[in-house]
Structures are given as C-alpha cells and as structure tokens.
Design an enzyme around this catalytic site. Sequence first.
Site, PDB file in Angstrom:
ATOM      1  N   GLY A  14      13.128  25.396   7.447  1.00  0.00           N
ATOM      2  CA  GLY A  14      12.148  24.394   7.028  1.00  0.00           C
ATOM      3  C   GLY A  14      11.762  24.431   5.564  1.00  0.00           C
ATOM      4  N   HIS A 107      21.552  15.243   3.479  1.00  0.00           N
ATOM      5  CA  HIS A 107      22.793  15.976   3.755  1.00  0.00           C
ATOM      6  C   HIS A 107      23.181  16.747   2.489  1.00  0.00           C
ATOM      7  CE1 HIS A 107      26.442  16.899   5.912  1.00  0.00           C
ATOM      8  NE2 HIS A 107      27.091  16.730   4.774  1.00  0.00           N
TER       9      HIS A 107
HETATM   10  C1  GRF Z   1      19.413  21.420   4.189  1.00  0.00           C
HETATM   11  O1  GRF Z   1      20.485  21.890   3.443  1.00  0.00           O
HETATM   12  C2  GRF Z   1      19.608  19.974   4.545  1.00  0.00           C
HETATM   13  O2  GRF Z   1      20.393  19.284   3.638  1.00  0.00           O
HETATM   14  C3  GRF Z   1      20.348  20.041   5.843  1.00  0.00           C
HETATM   15  O3  GRF Z   1      19.832  21.173   6.492  1.00  0.00           O
HETATM   16  C4  GRF Z   1      19.340  22.097   5.542  1.00  0.00           C
HETATM   17  C5  GRF Z   1      17.949  22.453   5.941  1.00  0.00           C
HETATM   18  O4  GRF Z   1      17.434  23.512   5.182  1.00  0.00           O
HETATM   19  N1  GRF Z   1      20.253  18.804   6.550  1.00  0.00           N
HETATM   20  P1  GRF Z   1      15.923  23.894   5.294  1.00  0.00           P
HETATM   21  O5  GRF Z   1      15.644  24.261   6.739  1.00  0.00           O
HETATM   22  O6  GRF Z   1      15.123  22.723   4.854  1.00  0.00           O
HETATM   23  O7  GRF Z   1      15.761  25.054   4.375  1.00  0.00           O
END
Ligand code: GRF
Length: 193
Positions: A14, A107
């Site tokens: 998160g 993404h």
């Molecule tokens: C991010 O790299 C986002 O692009 C992808 O999932 C990851 C989530 O990372 N969809 P976090 O949990 O927000 O650190």
Amino acid sequence: MSKNRLCIFASGRGSNAEKIIEYFKGSFDTTIDLIVSNKMDAKVLDLAQVHKIPQYVIGNKKSFMQSDSLLSYLQEKEITHIILAGFLWLIPKYLIQAYPDKIINIHPALLPKYGGKGMYGMNVHRAVKAANETTSGITIHLVNEKFDDGAHLAQLECDLHESDNAQEIAKKVLQLEHHHYPRVIETYLKAGQ
Ligand code: GRF
C-alpha cells in the site's frame, strides 16, 4: 461542486495508497472513504487503521466475481470512484458497469508493453530488464474488463541505465508512481469525471 468519495483497492503493502491518502488529506472536495483488500493480512489495512479509514476485506474470489454485496457496501458508503493501487484481481463486470470510467489503475510499465495477466510486481521489472529496455515508466489508466487495457490517462517515463538491475528499475518506477498517481487522479477528478 459535488464531492469525490474515493475507495482504494489494494492487495499489498500500500505505498501508493499511502501517498494518495496523504495527498488528499485536507482536500475540500476529495476524501478517501474506504480501503478494500482481498487479503486479511495486507499491510494496506494497517494504513486504514492509522488513518481511521473504514476497511472491507473481500471474503473470497468467487463471491467477489459473482455477487454484488461489495457493490452494495460501496453504494452505502456513497463511493464515487475506485482507485486500484496494487490490486491483483480482475475487476468484475458488475463493478465496471456501476462505475463506468470511474475506476483508475496504475501499472508499473509503459503499456501496452509488459501488461496483461501475470505482469505484476517484479515480473514486470524483470521482463523490462531481460529485454534490455532503455526506458520504463508508469501508465495510469481507466479500467475495463481486461487486465491493463483501458484508456490511458497518463504515461510517465524514466531512463534506465545498462547497469540497473530489476530492483533498481522497480525503485525508479515506484518514485514516479508516488509522485504522479495522486496528481493524475486529482486532474481527472477536476475535469469532472
Ligand atoms: C505498484 O507498482 C503498482 O503500479 C502496481 O502494484 C504496485 C503496488 O505497490 N499496480 P504498493 O502496494 O502501492 O507499494
């Protein structure tokens, strides 16, 4: 102006959710009103507690895909937009129909490259490294019924060095995500979407 009541869907640590929560703290017209996760032990739920944001844990994938009890809850909370921040399940049709052009995803690559089923987390950055790409970046897009397929709202790039390994690529990309995701969401909301 009508108020934007956001719900964040996340499955993991998160860090993007945290940046979004911090960014909109004190906003007059945009609030984070719910955090949804499909994992009971996801770190993102700690954030919900710290920031006193209600949370909802999805019991199982089948009920998520087939029943609309989550939708009733979103409607009860008067959620206007869904923000995906590292949510690993495909979004079911009933949610896309209930929130047309109101579900946003990020993404960690320059779509359409390195997208689709299985392309998440370090898989993406390893594939970018294996292809000897000289740039990578992020794509912020609307969500439809296919993985990583909706209209793009923004793409931001970073340069890669030959010596960057997958971890280093991930770090560069995450920096871009943290800076741009809240801002692109804000711009989209301001355009009245
Ligand atoms: C991010 O790299 C986002 O692009 C992808 O999932 C990851 C989530 O990372 N969809 P976090 O949990 O927000 O650190």
